[in-house]
Design a protein around this motif. Structure first.
Motif, PDB file in Angstrom:
ATOM      1  N   THR A 145      43.385 -48.158 149.568  1.00  0.00           N
ATOM      2  CA  THR A 145      43.662 -48.937 148.362  1.00  0.00           C
ATOM      3  C   THR A 145      43.236 -48.141 147.136  1.00  0.00           C
ATOM      4  N   LEU A 147      42.108 -47.933 143.138  1.00  0.00           N
ATOM      5  CA  LEU A 147      41.427 -48.744 142.131  1.00  0.00           C
ATOM      6  C   LEU A 147      41.434 -48.022 140.790  1.00  0.00           C
ATOM      7  N   GLY A 150      37.800 -50.201 139.023  1.00  0.00           N
ATOM      8  CA  GLY A 150      37.419 -51.275 139.923  1.00  0.00           C
ATOM      9  C   GLY A 150      38.487 -52.309 140.194  1.00  0.00           C
ATOM     10  N   GLN A 151      39.658 -52.197 139.540  1.00  0.00           N
ATOM     11  CA  GLN A 151      40.739 -53.161 139.731  1.00  0.00           C
ATOM     12  C   GLN A 151      41.836 -52.547 140.598  1.00  0.00           C
ATOM     13  N   PRO A 152      42.362 -53.311 141.577  1.00  0.00           N
ATOM     14  CA  PRO A 152      43.379 -52.767 142.478  1.00  0.00           C
ATOM     15  C   PRO A 152      44.656 -52.363 141.754  1.00  0.00           C
ATOM     16  N   THR A 200      34.266 -46.084 149.057  1.00  0.00           N
ATOM     17  CA  THR A 200      34.987 -45.695 147.846  1.00  0.00           C
ATOM     18  C   THR A 200      34.851 -44.197 147.622  1.00  0.00           C
TER      19      THR A 200
END
Length: 248
Positions: A145, A147, A150-152, A200
């Protein structure tokens, strides 16, 4: 009651008259995560490859998808003993097996080697191309995923399937096309059975074309310096051997 009789007749036809081509099957699936939270039992009833009724432990009831399925779902949902039996199945069939499966997978799991890099620098309206690659992992199931702060990020993302390396390990690649913003932090989150939690990985330093040219020029200069030094040393030795030293 008439619905139950119709199902019994269908089953009898399947067993006694296979020439009619009828086929009825029951399938149970357990969905679970490593921490055993959100454990879910899905039980489906199929007739001639058509799913006509399903039990979902998260909903705690049956759902019908045609007239026969809806009639049976209503009858079974109004039967406390039937619903209690499915709760028992959730623990007996899913919880016990899930624990064994998780232990078997985690004991043999191999964590991926992850690289996040820029493969193409954007110019003007053309986006920058980033690549998040995971290598040498097992088991096969993995999730990547992107980011941004911090937001997808979901748009402009292209991912390959898990690719077999031919040695029981796998690799996967995810590409992100985006227009960079000042101060923006891009990262790739990897979820895999070998990790106790999602990991991450930050965007690593990329080498621009100008930097590549500088490195090439520097390397060329170094090689040229070594060649000149070697040539000077050879010339000096030849001169030294040709000299006759006269004592004073």
């Amino acid at each position: 009651m008439s619905t139950l009789i119709s199902i019994i007749l269908i089953i009898l036809l399947c067993v006694l008259n296979p020439a009619y081509g009828y086929h009825m099957s029951l399938r149970a699936e357990c969905h679970f995560k490593r921490d055993m939270k959100d454990l879910e039992l899905i039980r489906t009833y199929n007739f001639n490859k058509f799913e006509f009724i399903r039990y979902n432990s998260t909903l705690g009831k049956y759902v019908g998808f045609n007239t026969v399925g809806q009639q049976n779902a209503e009858a079974w949902n109004n039967n406390p003993a039937q619903l209690q039996q499915m709760k028992v199945e959730l623990d007996r069939y899913c919880r016990n097996n899930a624990g064994n499966e998780i232990s078997a997978i985690t004991e043999k799991s191999v964590p991926p080697q992850v690289h996040v890099r820029s493969v193409k620098k954007g110019t003007g309206v053309h986006p920058t191309v980033l690549m998040c690659s995971a290598y040498g992992f097992y088991p096969k199931l993995i999730k990547l995923t992107w980011l941004s702060d911090g937001q997808p990020l979901t748009s402009d993302v292209t991912s390959t399937e898990e690719l077999a390396d031919g040695d029981w390990y796998y690799q996967i690649h995810s590409r992100l096309d985006y227009i960079p913003k000042s101060g923006e932090k891009i990262s790739c989150v990897v979820e895999h059975a070998s990790f106790s939690r999602p990991m991450t990985f930050e965007l690593g330093p990329s080498v621009s074309e100008s930097d590549t040219n500088k490195i090439a020029i520097g390397a060329s200069g170094l090689v040229l310096g070594v060649i000149l030094a070697a040539a000077g040393l050879i010339y000096y030795k030849k001169k030294s051997t040709g000299r006759i030293l006269v004592p004073h």
